[in-house]
Write a protein that holds these residues in place. Structure first.
Motif, PDB file in Angstrom:
ATOM      1  N   ASP A 131      34.643  19.392   1.350  1.00 16.84           N
ATOM      2  CA  ASP A 131      33.645  18.591   0.626  1.00 16.84           C
ATOM      3  C   ASP A 131      34.276  17.922  -0.587  1.00 16.84           C
ATOM      4  OD1 ASP A 131      31.250  17.471  -0.034  1.00 16.84           O
ATOM      5  OD2 ASP A 131      30.384  19.276  -0.907  1.00 16.84           O
ATOM      6  N   PHE A 132      35.117  18.662  -1.311  1.00 11.72           N
ATOM      7  CA  PHE A 132      35.762  18.136  -2.512  1.00 11.72           C
ATOM      8  C   PHE A 132      36.669  16.960  -2.178  1.00 11.72           C
ATOM      9  CE2 PHE A 132      39.153  18.777  -5.918  1.00 11.72           C
ATOM     10  CZ  PHE A 132      38.414  18.156  -6.917  1.00 11.72           C
ATOM     11  N   LYS A 133      37.469  17.090  -1.127  1.00  9.70           N
ATOM     12  CA  LYS A 133      38.357  16.006  -0.705  1.00  9.70           C
ATOM     13  C   LYS A 133      37.555  14.756  -0.336  1.00  9.70           C
ATOM     14  CE  LYS A 133      41.581  17.158   2.264  1.00  9.70           C
ATOM     15  NZ  LYS A 133      42.211  17.840   3.419  1.00  9.70           N
ATOM     16  N   GLU A 134      36.417  14.978   0.294  1.00  7.81           N
ATOM     17  CA  GLU A 134      35.555  13.857   0.673  1.00  7.81           C
ATOM     18  C   GLU A 134      34.995  13.158  -0.564  1.00  7.81           C
ATOM     19  OE1 GLU A 134      31.716  14.224   3.099  1.00  7.81           O
ATOM     20  OE2 GLU A 134      33.258  14.010   4.640  1.00  7.81           O
ATOM     21  N   GLN A 135      34.601  13.961  -1.553  1.00 10.05           N
ATOM     22  CA  GLN A 135      34.072  13.404  -2.797  1.00 10.05           C
ATOM     23  C   GLN A 135      35.160  12.660  -3.573  1.00 10.05           C
ATOM     24  OE1 GLN A 135      30.888  13.396  -4.004  1.00 10.05           O
ATOM     25  NE2 GLN A 135      30.267  14.282  -2.052  1.00 10.05           N
ATOM     26  N   LEU A 136      36.366  13.210  -3.577  1.00 13.33           N
ATOM     27  CA  LEU A 136      37.483  12.550  -4.266  1.00 13.33           C
ATOM     28  C   LEU A 136      37.737  11.158  -3.689  1.00 13.33           C
ATOM     29  CD1 LEU A 136      40.153  15.396  -4.702  1.00 13.33           C
ATOM     30  CD2 LEU A 136      38.939  14.205  -6.532  1.00 13.33           C
ATOM     31  N   LEU A 173      25.717   8.308 -19.232  1.00 12.04           N
ATOM     32  CA  LEU A 173      27.137   8.340 -18.861  1.00 12.04           C
ATOM     33  C   LEU A 173      27.312   8.865 -17.430  1.00 12.04           C
ATOM     34  CD1 LEU A 173      28.799   9.694 -22.128  1.00 12.04           C
ATOM     35  CD2 LEU A 173      28.472   7.334 -21.405  1.00 12.04           C
ATOM     36  N   LYS A 174      26.538   9.881 -17.097  1.00 10.05           N
ATOM     37  CA  LYS A 174      26.608  10.452 -15.746  1.00 10.05           C
ATOM     38  C   LYS A 174      26.261   9.400 -14.702  1.00 10.05           C
ATOM     39  CE  LYS A 174      24.718  14.131 -12.853  1.00 10.05           C
ATOM     40  NZ  LYS A 174      23.738  15.231 -12.740  1.00 10.05           N
ATOM     41  N   ASP A 175      25.213   8.664 -14.964  1.00  9.26           N
ATOM     42  CA  ASP A 175      24.792   7.609 -14.028  1.00  9.26           C
ATOM     43  C   ASP A 175      25.869   6.542 -13.893  1.00  9.26           C
ATOM     44  OD1 ASP A 175      22.620   6.173 -12.463  1.00  9.26           O
ATOM     45  OD2 ASP A 175      23.026   4.686 -14.025  1.00  9.26           O
ATOM     46  N   TYR A 176      26.514   6.219 -14.998  1.00  4.05           N
ATOM     47  CA  TYR A 176      27.570   5.192 -14.993  1.00  4.05           C
ATOM     48  C   TYR A 176      28.732   5.642 -14.094  1.00  4.05           C
ATOM     49  CZ  TYR A 176      31.254   2.049 -16.635  1.00  4.05           C
ATOM     50  OH  TYR A 176      32.277   1.133 -16.697  1.00  4.05           O
ATOM     51  N   VAL A 177      29.161   6.880 -14.292  1.00  2.00           N
ATOM     52  CA  VAL A 177      30.295   7.388 -13.520  1.00  2.00           C
ATOM     53  C   VAL A 177      29.955   7.442 -12.031  1.00  2.00           C
ATOM     54  CG1 VAL A 177      31.834   9.350 -13.145  1.00  2.00           C
ATOM     55  CG2 VAL A 177      31.166   8.728 -15.463  1.00  2.00           C
ATOM     56  N   GLU A 178      28.767   7.900 -11.706  1.00  2.00           N
ATOM     57  CA  GLU A 178      28.381   8.025 -10.304  1.00  2.00           C
ATOM     58  C   GLU A 178      28.237   6.663  -9.629  1.00  2.00           C
ATOM     59  OE1 GLU A 178      26.029  12.288 -10.240  1.00  2.00           O
ATOM     60  OE2 GLU A 178      24.866  10.459 -10.680  1.00  2.00           O
ATOM     61  N   ARG A 179      27.838   5.650 -10.399  1.00  2.00           N
ATOM     62  CA  ARG A 179      27.677   4.307  -9.814  1.00  2.00           C
ATOM     63  C   ARG A 179      28.992   3.546  -9.765  1.00  2.00           C
ATOM     64  NH1 ARG A 179      25.491   0.875 -12.541  1.00  2.00           N
ATOM     65  NH2 ARG A 179      25.074   1.970 -14.504  1.00  2.00           N
ATOM     66  N   LYS A 180      29.736   3.584 -10.879  1.00  3.21           N
ATOM     67  CA  LYS A 180      30.967   2.788 -10.994  1.00  3.21           C
ATOM     68  C   LYS A 180      32.214   3.507 -10.491  1.00  3.21           C
ATOM     69  CE  LYS A 180      28.962  -0.665 -13.269  1.00  3.21           C
ATOM     70  NZ  LYS A 180      28.916  -2.060 -12.776  1.00  3.21           N
ATOM     71  N   LYS A 181      32.121   4.842 -10.398  1.00  7.38           N
ATOM     72  CA  LYS A 181      33.271   5.651  -9.972  1.00  7.38           C
ATOM     73  C   LYS A 181      34.460   5.505 -10.927  1.00  7.38           C
ATOM     74  CE  LYS A 181      30.870   6.692  -6.354  1.00  7.38           C
ATOM     75  NZ  LYS A 181      30.131   7.969  -6.286  1.00  7.38           N
ATOM     76  N   LYS A 182      34.161   5.349 -12.210  1.00  3.05           N
ATOM     77  CA  LYS A 182      35.212   5.266 -13.215  1.00  3.05           C
ATOM     78  C   LYS A 182      34.681   5.745 -14.563  1.00  3.05           C
ATOM     79  CE  LYS A 182      34.297   0.389 -14.327  1.00  3.05           C
ATOM     80  NZ  LYS A 182      34.897  -0.979 -14.377  1.00  3.05           N
ATOM     81  N   LEU A 183      35.596   5.916 -15.518  1.00  2.00           N
ATOM     82  CA  LEU A 183      35.200   6.416 -16.838  1.00  2.00           C
ATOM     83  C   LEU A 183      34.653   5.301 -17.724  1.00  2.00           C
ATOM     84  CD1 LEU A 183      38.165   8.787 -17.799  1.00  2.00           C
ATOM     85  CD2 LEU A 183      35.991   9.390 -16.739  1.00  2.00           C
ATOM     86  N   PRO A 184      33.590   5.601 -18.473  1.00  2.00           N
ATOM     87  CA  PRO A 184      33.074   4.636 -19.457  1.00  2.00           C
ATOM     88  C   PRO A 184      33.861   4.808 -20.762  1.00  2.00           C
ATOM     89  CG  PRO A 184      31.630   6.536 -19.360  1.00  2.00           C
ATOM     90  CD  PRO A 184      32.698   6.759 -18.327  1.00  2.00           C
TER      91      PRO A 184
END
Length: 228
Positions: A131-136, A173-184
């Motif tokens: 699961d972790f590899k898939e998420q990565l 911030l959580k929403d940003y990371v989950e949508r953009k897949k990068k750090l704000p």
């Protein structure tokens, strides 16, 4: 890959059925409350068939990830099977307490319990890693990249985990990371006393830690010493 299997790609279909056997065993084990041996337990066969059903019926439009959907399908099918054959009660497990007089050899029973627990833990860890590899991959990351990018010093590691926890706890911030897949980066600098250079250098580790915090990764949290 799911779409390819649904379209009739037998190679992909077989790959999914083989690769996700630890996941299937874990889901089945959670229902049965005991270690499930894929080679011997009928419940595993039911779980495997359910996973196959999940592959063929999954749709991303349902709003859940494939693994979440598959887990639900497996558990429902296994519960139905257990109820049908009226076998071992779902609550039964090797963790039950037994009186000493009921044991022929208490030391042997203790050893069996330990082996059972280790086998079960190994299945769970393998499942979490899948699961972790898939998420990565959704963050364009891999385990190899993570191994190379992980902070070598304890202080740097601790700081990176702290940053990941802030991302996890702050809804925006959580929403940003989950949508953009990068750090704000810009917003983070206002909340932590860490330079932009440091944030960028530890970006991969921070994102990986964030993934663990937001997911159901009990053993990975323990291994990486990431607080819940």
């Amino acid at each position: 890959m799911i779409a390819s299997a649904q379209e009739g790609d037998c190679a992909v279909h077989d790959y999914l059925l083989k690769s996700y056997q630890p996941f299937i065993a874990k889901c089945t084990s959670e229902v049965c409350k005991r270690y499930i041996d894929p080679m011997r337990d009928d419940e595993f066969s039911i779980g495997l068939a359910a996973f196959n059903d999940a592959i063929m019926s999954y749709s991303s439009e349902k709003g859940s990830s494939f693994l979440s959907f598959a887990k639900l399908v497996i558990k429902r099918k296994v519960i139905d099977y257990i109820r049908y054959v009226q076998k071992i009660p779902i609550a039964a497990s090797l963790d039950e307490d037994y009186e000493d007089e009921q044991m022929e050899n208490p030391l042997e029973i203790a050893a069996i319990k330990e082996i059972y627990q280790e086998k079960q833990k190994a299945w769970y860890i393998r499942d979490e890693m899948i699961d972790f590899k898939e998420q990565l991959q959704t963050y364009d990351l891999s385990l190899v990249q993570l191994a190379k990018a992980s902070p070598k010093h304890k202080d740097a590691r601790r700081t990176a985990i702290t940053v990941a926890k802030i991302l996890f706890r702050e809804p925006v911030l959580k929403d940003y990371v989950e949508r953009k897949k990068k750090l704000p980066i810009k917003d983070l600098k206002q909340k932590v006393h860490v330079s932009k250079k440091t944030l960028e250098r530890n970006r991969k580790f921070i994102l990986a830690t964030f993934i663990i915090l937001t997911g159901d990764f009990t053993y990975l949290k323990e291994y990486l010493k990431v607080p819940s």
